[in-house]
Design an enzyme around this catalytic site. Structure first.
Site, mmCIF file in Angstrom:
data_model
loop_
_atom_site.group_PDB
_atom_site.id
_atom_site.type_symbol
_atom_site.label_atom_id
_atom_site.label_comp_id
_atom_site.label_asym_id
_atom_site.label_seq_id
_atom_site.Cartn_x
_atom_site.Cartn_y
_atom_site.Cartn_z
ATOM 1 N N SER A 141 0.836 -1.200 -0.011
ATOM 2 C CA SER A 141 0.144 0.004 0.163
ATOM 3 C C SER A 141 0.872 1.362 -0.024
ATOM 4 C CB SER A 141 -0.933 0.117 1.306
ATOM 5 O OG SER A 141 -1.377 1.314 1.480
ATOM 6 N N TYR A 154 -1.004 -0.749 10.472
ATOM 7 C CA TYR A 154 -1.313 -1.073 8.843
ATOM 8 C C TYR A 154 -0.104 -0.767 8.184
ATOM 9 C CZ TYR A 154 -3.603 -1.033 4.128
ATOM 10 O OH TYR A 154 -4.088 -1.242 3.086
ATOM 11 N N ALA A 155 0.668 0.408 8.376
ATOM 12 C CA ALA A 155 1.718 0.786 7.619
ATOM 13 C C ALA A 155 2.846 -0.297 8.072
ATOM 14 C CB ALA A 155 2.235 2.209 7.863
ATOM 15 N N LYS A 158 2.474 -3.011 5.702
ATOM 16 C CA LYS A 158 2.548 -3.038 4.407
ATOM 17 C C LYS A 158 3.844 -2.830 3.910
ATOM 18 C CE LYS A 158 -1.921 -4.003 3.245
ATOM 19 N NZ LYS A 158 -2.289 -5.044 2.681
HETATM 20 N N1 CAA Z 1 -2.828 14.493 8.247
HETATM 21 C C1 CAA Z 1 -2.484 15.428 9.225
HETATM 22 N N2 CAA Z 1 -3.138 15.588 10.430
HETATM 23 C C2 CAA Z 1 -4.129 14.623 10.779
HETATM 24 C C3 CAA Z 1 -4.746 13.638 9.703
HETATM 25 C C4 CAA Z 1 -3.859 13.662 8.327
HETATM 26 N N3 CAA Z 1 -4.072 12.965 7.438
HETATM 27 N N4 CAA Z 1 -5.703 13.148 10.140
HETATM 28 C C5 CAA Z 1 -5.951 13.552 11.242
HETATM 29 N N5 CAA Z 1 -4.623 14.418 11.746
HETATM 30 C C6 CAA Z 1 -4.817 15.323 12.890
HETATM 31 C C7 CAA Z 1 -6.336 15.877 13.293
HETATM 32 O O1 CAA Z 1 -6.515 17.159 12.430
HETATM 33 C C8 CAA Z 1 -6.396 16.063 14.686
HETATM 34 O O2 CAA Z 1 -5.501 17.070 14.966
HETATM 35 P P1 CAA Z 1 -5.651 17.908 16.490
HETATM 36 O O3 CAA Z 1 -5.580 17.067 17.465
HETATM 37 O O4 CAA Z 1 -4.609 19.012 16.192
HETATM 38 O O5 CAA Z 1 -7.048 18.252 16.267
HETATM 39 C C9 CAA Z 1 -5.364 14.892 15.057
HETATM 40 O O6 CAA Z 1 -4.768 14.445 13.958
HETATM 41 C C10 CAA Z 1 -6.227 13.550 15.662
HETATM 42 O O7 CAA Z 1 -7.398 13.482 14.351
HETATM 43 P P2 CAA Z 1 -8.777 12.879 14.845
HETATM 44 O O8 CAA Z 1 -9.572 14.020 15.656
HETATM 45 O O9 CAA Z 1 -9.460 12.303 13.356
HETATM 46 O O10 CAA Z 1 -8.361 11.523 15.880
HETATM 47 P P3 CAA Z 1 -9.401 10.242 16.145
HETATM 48 O O11 CAA Z 1 -8.413 9.555 17.229
HETATM 49 O O12 CAA Z 1 -10.689 10.825 16.337
HETATM 50 O O13 CAA Z 1 -9.358 9.701 14.706
HETATM 51 C C11 CAA Z 1 -8.364 8.136 13.101
HETATM 52 C C12 CAA Z 1 -8.028 8.992 14.377
HETATM 53 C C13 CAA Z 1 -9.049 7.119 13.373
HETATM 54 C C14 CAA Z 1 -6.988 7.745 12.545
HETATM 55 C C15 CAA Z 1 -8.911 9.058 11.975
HETATM 56 O O14 CAA Z 1 -8.302 10.285 11.780
HETATM 57 C C16 CAA Z 1 -9.001 8.535 10.448
HETATM 58 O O15 CAA Z 1 -9.750 7.573 10.334
HETATM 59 N N6 CAA Z 1 -8.109 8.859 9.672
HETATM 60 C C17 CAA Z 1 -8.001 8.186 8.403
HETATM 61 C C18 CAA Z 1 -6.930 7.227 8.547
HETATM 62 C C19 CAA Z 1 -6.588 6.715 6.904
HETATM 63 O O16 CAA Z 1 -6.097 7.487 6.102
HETATM 64 N N7 CAA Z 1 -6.784 5.649 6.934
HETATM 65 C C20 CAA Z 1 -6.765 4.879 5.568
HETATM 66 C C21 CAA Z 1 -7.878 3.531 5.140
HETATM 67 S S1 CAA Z 1 -7.952 3.109 3.783
HETATM 68 C C22 CAA Z 1 -6.482 1.930 3.410
HETATM 69 O O17 CAA Z 1 -5.901 1.823 4.539
HETATM 70 C C23 CAA Z 1 -6.093 1.615 2.376
HETATM 71 C C24 CAA Z 1 -4.711 1.872 2.184
HETATM 72 O O18 CAA Z 1 -4.012 1.085 1.844
HETATM 73 C C25 CAA Z 1 -4.340 3.590 1.630
HETATM 74 P P1 NAI Z 2 -11.968 -5.014 1.207
HETATM 75 O O1 NAI Z 2 -12.136 -4.854 2.706
HETATM 76 O O2 NAI Z 2 -13.027 -4.666 0.307
HETATM 77 O O3 NAI Z 2 -11.623 -6.464 0.697
HETATM 78 C C1 NAI Z 2 -10.895 -7.168 1.858
HETATM 79 C C2 NAI Z 2 -11.294 -8.777 1.876
HETATM 80 O O4 NAI Z 2 -10.345 -9.366 2.611
HETATM 81 C C3 NAI Z 2 -12.577 -8.914 2.406
HETATM 82 O O5 NAI Z 2 -13.373 -9.638 1.623
HETATM 83 C C4 NAI Z 2 -12.480 -9.753 3.680
HETATM 84 O O6 NAI Z 2 -13.675 -10.664 4.004
HETATM 85 C C5 NAI Z 2 -11.150 -10.450 3.273
HETATM 86 N N1 NAI Z 2 -10.309 -10.532 4.580
HETATM 87 C C6 NAI Z 2 -10.140 -9.842 5.653
HETATM 88 N N2 NAI Z 2 -9.550 -10.481 6.619
HETATM 89 C C7 NAI Z 2 -9.554 -11.753 6.128
HETATM 90 C C8 NAI Z 2 -8.888 -12.891 6.743
HETATM 91 N N3 NAI Z 2 -8.350 -13.004 7.935
HETATM 92 N N4 NAI Z 2 -8.848 -14.216 6.041
HETATM 93 C C9 NAI Z 2 -9.409 -14.063 4.931
HETATM 94 N N5 NAI Z 2 -9.836 -12.955 4.149
HETATM 95 C C10 NAI Z 2 -9.876 -11.814 4.745
HETATM 96 O O7 NAI Z 2 -10.464 -4.370 0.831
HETATM 97 P P2 NAI Z 2 -9.873 -3.909 -0.512
HETATM 98 O O8 NAI Z 2 -9.764 -2.554 -0.553
HETATM 99 O O9 NAI Z 2 -10.343 -4.804 -1.600
HETATM 100 O O10 NAI Z 2 -8.415 -4.671 -0.078
HETATM 101 C C11 NAI Z 2 -7.498 -5.553 -0.578
HETATM 102 C C12 NAI Z 2 -6.112 -5.336 -0.286
HETATM 103 O O11 NAI Z 2 -5.780 -4.046 -0.946
HETATM 104 C C13 NAI Z 2 -5.835 -5.258 0.866
HETATM 105 O O12 NAI Z 2 -4.597 -5.978 1.494
HETATM 106 C C14 NAI Z 2 -5.721 -3.864 1.459
HETATM 107 O O13 NAI Z 2 -4.839 -3.483 2.461
HETATM 108 C C15 NAI Z 2 -5.038 -3.434 -0.074
HETATM 109 N N6 NAI Z 2 -4.977 -1.836 -0.252
HETATM 110 C C16 NAI Z 2 -6.342 -1.285 -0.284
HETATM 111 C C17 NAI Z 2 -6.269 0.051 -0.787
HETATM 112 C C18 NAI Z 2 -7.436 0.488 -0.743
HETATM 113 O O14 NAI Z 2 -7.364 1.933 -0.861
HETATM 114 N N7 NAI Z 2 -8.803 0.134 -0.844
HETATM 115 C C19 NAI Z 2 -5.245 0.688 -0.943
HETATM 116 C C20 NAI Z 2 -4.000 -0.050 -0.849
HETATM 117 C C21 NAI Z 2 -3.786 -1.584 -0.479
#
Ligand code: CAA
Ligand code: NAI
Length: 246
Positions: A141, A154-155, A158
């Protein structure tokens, strides 16, 4: 067809990117094992693909559980007799800022995203060694390459899989096995649906191609790294992220 008669296991294939890859691989002539924890969605999707004439199988697996992984492999061998391709795509998030992240959430993400990839690959590789060929793809990722606020666990996984991919590319090259990673940017699946809109907008502003990824963007990269088109490619990390990582 680019995967005629190849047998592919795709983990996490019941939803999102993995499901899109299962469809693409089946269209390219592969026999596909959709391996996923989500039995309801996985068996429904497999049934739909079979109704379209594709040779696919759903196997329920928890990649974090070794016994379950061994069963996935033995069911695949029983059904198809070989394994040519492993797509280590299953993954989860449990986001939280470092100061708030629980040890349970840290460990759970490691169990699925890191130990799960190790276990699936270790269980499949003996079959590829015996065949003298194989293609392994691991989903990294943008978060693993650049880090991401709220994703300590997560990081770590990955980034960790990139180390495993490079190690396995060195160990398995002489056995005829290619091992590569794909590092997607933010992609439109359930995983991203939970991200606050503010964060998505911040990310989008950094993407030269000005859109999120679509599952098919990533599935096509899996296809390239699983087909003979990439026979001289191993140990690489293919960024499929609209250019966010520059
Ligand atoms: N950059 C800089 N600052 C950030 C930030 C960002 N991206 N996100 C949050 N912050 C800051 C906020 O502004 C806040 O600052 P203050 O304390 O000064 O107000 C502080 O960090 C705390 O943030 P929250 O109030 O949001 O804290 P929380 O505990 O309620 O939630 C969190 C924390 C769960 C991490 C929430 O911010 C969140 O869900 N963030 C998104 C995380 C994300 O990007 N996940 C990706 C998921 S998809 C994926 O994983 C696929 C992939 O491979 C990319
Ligand atoms: P998704 O949540 O749509 O699909 C993930 C699938 O993995 C689900 O079907 C879930 O049931 C299955 N799964 C979860 N835990 C499991 C386990 N213990 N055993 C077997 N299956 C399990 O997510 P998405 O976005 O399709 O993700 C696929 C891959 O891509 C993941 O590895 C994710 O970390 C990666 N990825 C996703 C990004 C995004 O932005 N969607 C960005 C970068 C990486």
């Amino acid at each position: 067809m680019r995967l005629e008669n190849k047998v592919a296991i795709i983990t996490g294939a019941a939803n999102g990117i993995g499901l899109e890859a299962a469809k693409l691989f089946a269209n390219e002539g592969a026999r596909v094992v959709l391996a996923d924890y989500d039995e309801a969605a996985g068996s429904k999707e497999a049934e739909q693909l079979r109704a379209e004439g594709k040779d696919v199988l759903f196997v329920q697996v928890n990649v974090a559980d070794r016994e379950s992984v061994d069963l996935m492999v033995s069911k695949t061998i029983e059904a198809y007799g070989r394994i040519d391709i492993l797509i280590n795509n299953a993954g989860i998030t449990r986001d939280g800022m470092l100061t708030k992240l629980s040890t349970e959430d840290f460990q759970r993400v490691l169990d699925v995203n890191l130990t799960g990839v190790f276990q699936c690959t270790q269980a499949v590789v003996p079959h590829m060694i015996e065949q003298g060929s194989g293609k392994i793809v691991v989903t990294s990722s943008v978060s693993g390459v650049y880090g991401n606020v709220g994703q300590t666990n997560y990081a770590a996984t990955k980034a960790g899989v990139i180390g495993m991919v490079k190690t396995w590319a060195k160990e398995l090259g002489r056995k005829g096995i290619n091992v590569n990673a794909v590092a997607p940017g933010f992609t439109e699946t359930n995983m991203v649906a939970a991200v606050p809109d503010k964060v998505i907008q911040q990310m989008l502003a950094m993407v030269p191609l000005q859109r999120l990824g679509k599952p098919e963007d990533i599935a096509k990269a899996y296809l390239y790294l699983s087909s003979s088109d990439s026979d001289y490619v191993t140990g690489t990390v293919l960024n499929v992220d609209g250019g966010i990582m520059m």
